[in-house]
Enzyme design. Structure first.
Site, short mmCIF file in Angstrom:
data_model
loop_
_atom_site.label_atom_id
_atom_site.label_comp_id
_atom_site.label_asym_id
_atom_site.label_seq_id
_atom_site.Cartn_x
_atom_site.Cartn_y
_atom_site.Cartn_z
CB VAL A 38 -0.80 -1.37 -2.09
CG1 VAL A 38 -0.27 0.03 -2.39
CG2 VAL A 38 -1.77 -1.83 -3.16
NE ARG A 45 -3.56 9.76 3.31
CZ ARG A 45 -4.67 9.82 4.03
NH1 ARG A 45 -5.55 10.78 3.81
NH2 ARG A 45 -4.89 8.95 4.97
CE1 TYR A 92 2.90 4.85 11.15
CE2 TYR A 92 1.16 5.71 9.75
CZ TYR A 92 2.51 5.57 10.04
OH TYR A 92 3.45 6.16 9.23
CG ASP A 93 -4.14 6.99 11.42
OD1 ASP A 93 -3.20 6.43 10.83
OD2 ASP A 93 -5.32 6.95 11.01
CG ASP A 149 -8.86 2.27 2.55
OD1 ASP A 149 -7.79 2.75 2.93
OD2 ASP A 149 -9.05 1.76 1.43
#
Length: 323
Positions: free
Chosen positions: A191, A289, A149-150, A285
Site C-alpha cells: 500500500v 493492526r 499466507y497466514d 481484511d
C-alpha cells in the site's frame, strides 16, 4: 570477513535490505531466492560485492545440494508476503511456508546454526487486544482467502518450535508488522509504494472499504535493526531469568487508519488535498493492526527511530529516482 549467513528470500524487500546490512558490517552472505515475485535486478549490484553469493532456486530444492561449509546464521525470509501475490498464487504461498521452511530448518540444524524465522503480525488475525502483545494467541481462519499466507506462517512457527524442543536448535522468531521504505517497488502491490506512486502521478488514491481499518508502518531501516538485534543477542541473554521468549514483535506502535495513510502519502509529495477513490473492502481484511513492542524495548533495547512522514518522504524520493 565476519560471520557467514544464509538468507532465503534474499531478493525480496526485507531479504534484499538484510543482505545489504550484513555485507555493510563485514559479514558474508549466501543468498537464495527463486525470483518468483521479483527479478534479479533487485540484487544485481550485490553480485559484485565481496562476500556475496547468489543461488537461484527454491530453498526446498537447493539447500540439500549445497556443499558443506560453515554457516553461522540462517535467516528464513522466503515468503509471498504481499496480498497481490498470495491471492494470485495461493499454492505457491502455502508451499513456501511449508516445504521451504522445513528445508531451511533442516539446513540450520545440520549446520548447528542460529535460526531466524520471519513470522508475521497476520497470525493475530482480527485481534481483540490492540496494541497486540506476543502472548495473544491469534484468530487465523484456516479457510479464508488470506490463509495460504497466514496459516503457512503459523505452521512455520510451529515447525521452528518443534526443532527447538527436539534438536535444541537456537531459534529467534520475530512477528513483523508492516514495513516500507526504499527498495519496495510499486509492483509488489504494497500500500505505501502504491499510494506514493499515485501521489507522484497526481491521481486519486484507492482506499478499500471505509478507510477506518488501521495498520502500523515501520521504516525498513528500523525493522532490519530490530532483526539484527534479535539475531545477535547472546543466547545467555535470550534465556535471562529462566525465560526464553521465542517470539518478539517488531513494528511501529503508531497506529493509523488507511484513509489517514493515504493522506499522509499524498502530503509527503504534494501540498494540496488528495482525492480518495472508494473501492470494495479486501477479503477478510483485519480491522486493526498495531504491535505492543514492550518486549523488544526491554530485551533488545530497540524502538523505531524514523517517524512516518520522514519515512514516507525518503521512500517517495527513492521511487522518483527508480522510475
Amino acid at each position: 570477513m565476519g560471520e557467514q549467513h544464509l538468507v532465503t528470500g534474499a531478493a525480496g524487500f526485507l531479504g534484499n535490505s538484510l543482505c545489504r546490512a550484513l555485507l555493510d558490517r563485514g559479514d558474508a552472505v549466501i543468498a537464495v531466492d527463486n525470483l518468483v515475485t521479483g527479478g534479479i535486478d533487485r540484487i544485481a549490484d550485490l553480485l559484485q560485492r565481496p562476500g556475496f553469493r547468489f543461488i537461484r532456486g527454491d530453498a526446498a530444492h537447493v539447500l540439500g545440494a549445497m556443499s558443506p561449509e560453515r554457516i553461522h546464521k540462517v535467516w528464513a525470509l522466503a515468503a509471498l508476503a504481499s496480498p497481490v501475490h498470495y491471492f494470485r498464487n495461493p499454492l505457491a504461498t502455502a508451499w513456501a511456508g511449508a516445504d521451504a521452511q522445513r528445508a531451511t530448518l533442516d539446513f540450520a540444524a545440520n549446520h548447528a546454526a542460529r535460526f531466524f524465522y520471519s513470522s508475521t503480525s497476520e497470525l493475530y488475525g482480527n485481534p481483540d487486544v490492540v496494541p497486540t502483545p506476543e502472548s495473544y494467541v491469534g484468530r487465523v481462519d484456516p479457510q479464508s482467502l488470506r490463509a495460504p499466507y497466514d496459516a503457512s506462517k503459523l505452521y512455520g512457527e510451529t515447525l521452528a518450535a518443534i526443532f527447538h524442543r527436539t534438536v535444541g536448535l537456537d531459534i529467534r522468531v520475530a512477528r513483523l508488522f508492516n514495513s516500507y521504505g526504499p527498495g519496495m517497488p510499486v509492483s509488489d502491490g504494497r500500500v505505501v509504494p502504491a499510494y506514493l506512486d499515485a501521489a507522484i502521478r497526481g491521481v486519486s488514491l484507492p482506499v478499500h472499504g471505509d478507510g477506518t481499518q488501521t495498520r502500523s508502518f515501520c521504516y525498513v531501516k528500523d525493522t532490519i535493526a530490530g532483526m539484527l538485534a534479535l539475531m545477535d543477542l547472546p543466547e545467555s541473554d535470550y534465556r535471562a531469568g529462566g525465560v526464553r521468549p521465542k517470539v518478539v514483535n517488531l513494528g511501529n506502535p503508531a497506529e493509523i487508519t488507511m484513509a489517514g495513510l493515504a493522506r499522509n502519502c499524498w502530503h509527503a509529495v504534494r501540498d494540496d488535498e488528495p482525492q480518495l477513490a472508494s473501492l470494495p473492502a479486501n477479503p477478510d481484511d483485519p480491522l486493526r493492526r498495531c504491535p505492543d513492542v514492550g518486549l523488544a524495548r526491554t530485551l533488545l533495547r530497540w524502538a523505531p527511530e524514523v517517524d512516518l512522514m520522514d519515512g514516507l518522504r525518503r521512500t517517495a524520493k527513492w521511487l522518483r529516482g527508480a522510475r
